[in-house]
Design a protein around this motif. Structure first.
Motif, mmCIF file in Angstrom:
data_model
loop_
_atom_site.group_PDB
_atom_site.id
_atom_site.type_symbol
_atom_site.label_atom_id
_atom_site.label_comp_id
_atom_site.label_asym_id
_atom_site.label_seq_id
_atom_site.Cartn_x
_atom_site.Cartn_y
_atom_site.Cartn_z
ATOM 1 N N VAL A 160 1.609 3.186 -2.732
ATOM 2 C CA VAL A 160 2.554 3.473 -3.574
ATOM 3 C C VAL A 160 2.358 5.122 -4.211
ATOM 4 O O VAL A 160 3.241 5.631 -4.807
ATOM 5 N N ARG A 161 1.161 5.477 -4.075
ATOM 6 C CA ARG A 161 0.969 6.925 -4.591
ATOM 7 C C ARG A 161 1.773 7.864 -3.913
ATOM 8 O O ARG A 161 2.226 8.842 -4.648
ATOM 9 N N THR A 162 2.160 7.477 -2.613
ATOM 10 C CA THR A 162 2.672 8.350 -1.704
ATOM 11 C C THR A 162 4.107 8.161 -1.806
ATOM 12 O O THR A 162 5.089 9.155 -1.928
ATOM 13 N N GLY A 184 5.758 5.910 -3.985
ATOM 14 C CA GLY A 184 6.430 5.557 -5.236
ATOM 15 C C GLY A 184 7.431 6.662 -5.628
ATOM 16 O O GLY A 184 8.467 6.226 -6.095
ATOM 17 N N THR A 220 0.843 -1.057 -0.048
ATOM 18 C CA THR A 220 -0.215 0.089 -0.056
ATOM 19 C C THR A 220 0.841 1.186 0.090
ATOM 20 O O THR A 220 2.137 1.160 0.382
#
Length: 315
Positions: A307-309, A311, A305
């Motif tokens: 990934v958006r933050t 990545g 979890t």
């Protein structure tokens, strides 16, 4: 293209002949037409050797089974990866004793206890023994190994329960010694030629990162230590990272290792803010990336979890 060529092309950003699909096996119930027998025993569930040194399974899973799994997937047009789990060591001065507190004496469950004697003091690790798991799932061992997912939710007392417990960890989770290095060399002598012949990449699971910390402290223990005892927590993270780095160096000593993998199940945003991730994870990950890239290999990082933050930081 072979599976290796196809997967490495995607990692390198070049065009494969088609998009590869891989599937991780963690107790997968194999379809009857793809099952086989090993030493006269039916192999009903598929696993991966990345579980070696970490989990106990109810039925044997050998390197030969790993090879058979690759061939079974390839027969369906699906790509696969051969995983190798890189060992660690304990220093020779470490000893331990095991005991069991019977069910009903202090808890509804029996409590398995392992007490370590190390050059830096004692550690006590106590875990509830629970009922058997469903078929195909890893089973709880009949002792308390230092590293095991079962320990986290079932712990009565984690191995690292206070700052005083940090120092002994360096003796229990130490860089691979001569015996561990020989084991890895022997494993790669078997894996490397087979992987080349069948065109599959080899991925070495060499780095625990924050997963190693949480195995020792539990999830709540890790988070609270990071907030309340940051100096001690930093020492624990550094201790894990030093052995991880040595394990990665061992993995990279084999020319047949294509990818070095770091676990990240317990370093996601479910547990850590970006600020704490930067403080405790990012620096060691950068050092690891530099090491792996210096050897012209690829680094894989597991992320469940966030990934958006996180990545962009990882990229």
């Amino acid at each position: 293209m072979t599976s290796r060529e196809r997967i490495m092309a995607v990692i390198d950003g070049t065009r494969p002949d088609h998009t590869p699909l891989t599937t991780w096996c963690f107790g997968l119930p194999a379809p009857p037409e793809l099952r086989w027998e090993t030493d006269g025993q039916a192999v009903d569930y598929w696993y991966s050797m990345r579980m070696e040194h970490l989990h106990t399974i109810s039925t044997p899973w050998t390197l030969r089974d790993d090879f058979r799994r690759v061939q079974a997937w390839q027969s369906l047009g699906i790509d696969d990866v051969l995983d190798v789990s890189v060992p660690w060591s304990a220093v020779p001065e470490v000893s331990f004793t095991d005991s069991v507190v019977p069910a009903g004496e202090s808890d509804a469950y029996a409590i398995m206890v392992r007490e370590y004697t190390t050059p830096s003091g004692l550690l006590r690790h106590a875990v509830r023994r629970t009922d058997p798991e469903p078929p195909g799932w890893p089973v709880q061992p009949d002792c308390v190994p230092l590293i095991e997912d079962f320990n986290i939710p079932r712990a009565v007392e984690h191995a690292v329960s206070s700052p005083a417990d940090v120092r002994p960890v360096a003796h229990l989770f130490a860089p691979p010694d001569a015996e561990a290095q020989r084991w890895f060399s022997d494993r790669m002598r078997a894996v490397g030629p087979w992987a080349r012949e069948h065109g599959v990449p080899v991925q070495a699971w060499a780095v625990f990162g924050m997963d190693g910390v949480v195995w020792l402290t539990g999830t709540e223990g890790a988070i609270m230590m990071a907030l309340d005892e940051p100096e001690a927590f930093g020492r624990l993270v550094d201790t894990i990272a030093a052995t991880d780095y040595a394990r990665a160096e061992l993995a990279l000593s084999s020319p047949d290792v294509d990818i070095v993998a770091q676990r990240g199940w317990y370093s996601s945003t479910d547990f850590w803010s970006p600020k704490l991730f930067d403080r405790y994870v990012f620096g060691h990950l950068r050092e690891l990336a530099e090491l792996v890239h210096r050897h012209r290999r690829r680094l894989a990082y597991v992320m469940t979890t966030g990934v958006r933050t996180l990545g962009p930081r990882l990229a």
